[in-house]
Write an enzyme that holds these catalytic residues in place. Structure first.
Site, mmCIF file in Angstrom:
data_model
loop_
_atom_site.group_PDB
_atom_site.id
_atom_site.type_symbol
_atom_site.label_atom_id
_atom_site.label_comp_id
_atom_site.label_asym_id
_atom_site.label_seq_id
_atom_site.Cartn_x
_atom_site.Cartn_y
_atom_site.Cartn_z
ATOM 1 N NE ARG A 1 -7.193 -9.221 1.759
ATOM 2 C CZ ARG A 1 -6.577 -8.037 1.734
ATOM 3 N NH1 ARG A 1 -6.364 -7.418 0.591
ATOM 4 N NH2 ARG A 1 -6.177 -7.457 2.854
ATOM 5 C CB VAL A 2 -12.358 -5.264 -0.458
ATOM 6 C CG1 VAL A 2 -12.158 -3.803 -0.103
ATOM 7 C CG2 VAL A 2 -12.904 -5.391 -1.881
ATOM 8 N N GLY A 3 -9.305 -5.160 1.137
ATOM 9 C CA GLY A 3 -8.658 -4.908 2.428
ATOM 10 C C GLY A 3 -9.141 -3.610 3.046
ATOM 11 C CG ASP A 4 -6.244 -1.544 5.278
ATOM 12 O OD1 ASP A 4 -5.756 -2.542 4.719
ATOM 13 O OD2 ASP A 4 -5.605 -0.485 5.441
ATOM 14 C CB THR B 1 -0.928 0.043 1.243
ATOM 15 O OG1 THR B 1 -1.600 -1.186 1.348
ATOM 16 C CG2 THR B 1 -1.916 1.164 1.202
ATOM 17 C CB THR C 1 0.662 0.945 4.892
ATOM 18 O OG1 THR C 1 1.346 -0.222 4.412
ATOM 19 C CG2 THR C 1 1.558 1.619 5.909
ATOM 20 N N GLY C 2 -0.586 -1.885 5.680
ATOM 21 C CA GLY C 2 -0.360 -3.128 6.419
ATOM 22 C C GLY C 2 -1.422 -4.167 6.109
ATOM 23 N N GLY D 1 -4.670 -5.741 5.981
ATOM 24 C CA GLY D 1 -6.035 -5.236 6.073
ATOM 25 C C GLY D 1 -6.886 -5.976 7.087
HETATM 26 N N1 GLY Z 1 -3.549 -2.700 3.341
HETATM 27 C C1 GLY Z 1 -3.868 -3.270 2.126
HETATM 28 C C2 GLY Z 1 -4.657 -4.474 2.188
HETATM 29 O O1 GLY Z 1 -4.681 -5.173 3.192
HETATM 30 O O2 GLY Z 1 -5.289 -4.784 1.223
#
Ligand code: GLY
Length: 298
Positions: A186-189, A158, A209-210, A212
């Site tokens: 898949r959708v992260g944060d 990210t 960042t990191g 999700g």
């Molecule tokens: N931080 C990005 C994700 O986990 O998709």
């Protein structure tokens, strides 16, 4: 009124041979955003400009350098938020869009929404935003690593930017290729307001960042902003947010923050995190690939 900008290139391990590229990429991004702010541009404009530079750099895990999902595709998430009116926009699981942050910004300007997959792609097309065949975003290095099922430990996760403009408006933006081999769609944060980013002119703005799956349950960006209450220094608030994540979940994460005074802060529990910032009190941008004592407090 003071102006200020900070960018990150993702929390992860940065191998020695990639330090220079991370520094150069973050520096170019912060300079692009700074130029916008110096010319009287708005915080969302600066955030978009900086994130576009990072999206175009294969060093970072988004757009041109994005990791591939379990189907060998690049799917991107991005979002932007401004702290004056709580405007925001986001896209998730989009293909064939080299600069998802620009779609997010267009959504914010039109009508706040989180658009996913082909809905976001249709929106981008309808609004004349640059698109490309989805395969064009697959970098050679990513394709090879995916084909060889390589265990990759140094892929940053990210990119993001936070800016304060001369009108006192704060904005944050985040853009990602997600996690290597992630489930399709898949959708992260990163596109989730409160987790991947947050902006409130009264308290501050944050991009994270990191991992999700760890960031979402601790609502990391909003948690970091909440720690700014009582005029806490953003560096302290960033550290407290990462400590909170560590105390509740496993996983690596990082965050960057700016408060309404233009003070910057950042923290991470990953081995490294590329970061650069520039404020009125600096003669030139500061650039780091790791937070060490004394690096980055202002
Ligand atoms: N931080 C990005 C994700 O986990 O998709």
């Amino acid at each position: 009124m003071t102006i200020s900008i900070i960018v990150h290139g993702g929390a992860k391990t940065i191998s020695e041979d990639k330090v220079e590229a991370n520094n150069a990429g973050c520096l170019a991004a912060v300079e692009a955003g700074w130029k916008v702010l110096k010319n009287g541009g708005t915080a969302p404009e600066a955030v978009e400009a900086a994130v576009r530079v990072l999206e175009g750099d294969p060093t970072f895990n988004t757009s041109m350098g994005a990791v591939l999902n379990d189907q060998g595709e690049v799917e991107l998430d991005a979002a932007i938020m401004e702290g004056a009116n709580f405007g925001w926009g986001g896209v998730a699981a989009v293909k064939g869009i080299p600069h998802p942050i620009s779609v997010a910004r267009k959504i914010m300007d039109k009508k706040p929404m989180l658009l996913v997959s082909y809905g976001a792609e249709h929106f981008a097309k309808d609004h004349g935003i640059e698109m490309c065949p989805s395969k064009e975003l697959i970098a050679k290095e990513q394709r090879e690593e995916w084909e060889q099922e390589k265990e990759v430990t140094d892929r940053p996760n990210t990119v993001g930017c936070v800016a304060l403009d001369s009108q006192g408006v704060l904005a944050a933006g985040t853009s990602t290729g997600g996690i290597m081999n992630q489930h399709q769609c898949r959708v992260g944060d990163s596109a989730v307001i409160g987790s991947g980013l947050f902006a409130d002119n009264k308290y501050g703005a944050c991009s994270t960042t990191g991992d999700g799956e760890s960031i979402i349950p601790v609502v990391l960006a909003k948690t970091a902003i909440d720690f700014l209450a009582g005029d806490k220094h953003p560096d302290k608030a960033a550290q407290m947010a990462i400590e909170t994540l560590k105390s509740k979940v496993t996983g690596e994460a990082g965050c960057i923050l700016i408060d309404p005074q233009g003070r910057v802060g950042w923290a991470h529990n990953s081995s490294d995190m590329a970061c650069a910032y520039m404020t009125d009190s600096h003669e030139k941008p500061a650039v780091f690939t790791k937070k060490t004592s004394g690096s980055g407090r202002l």
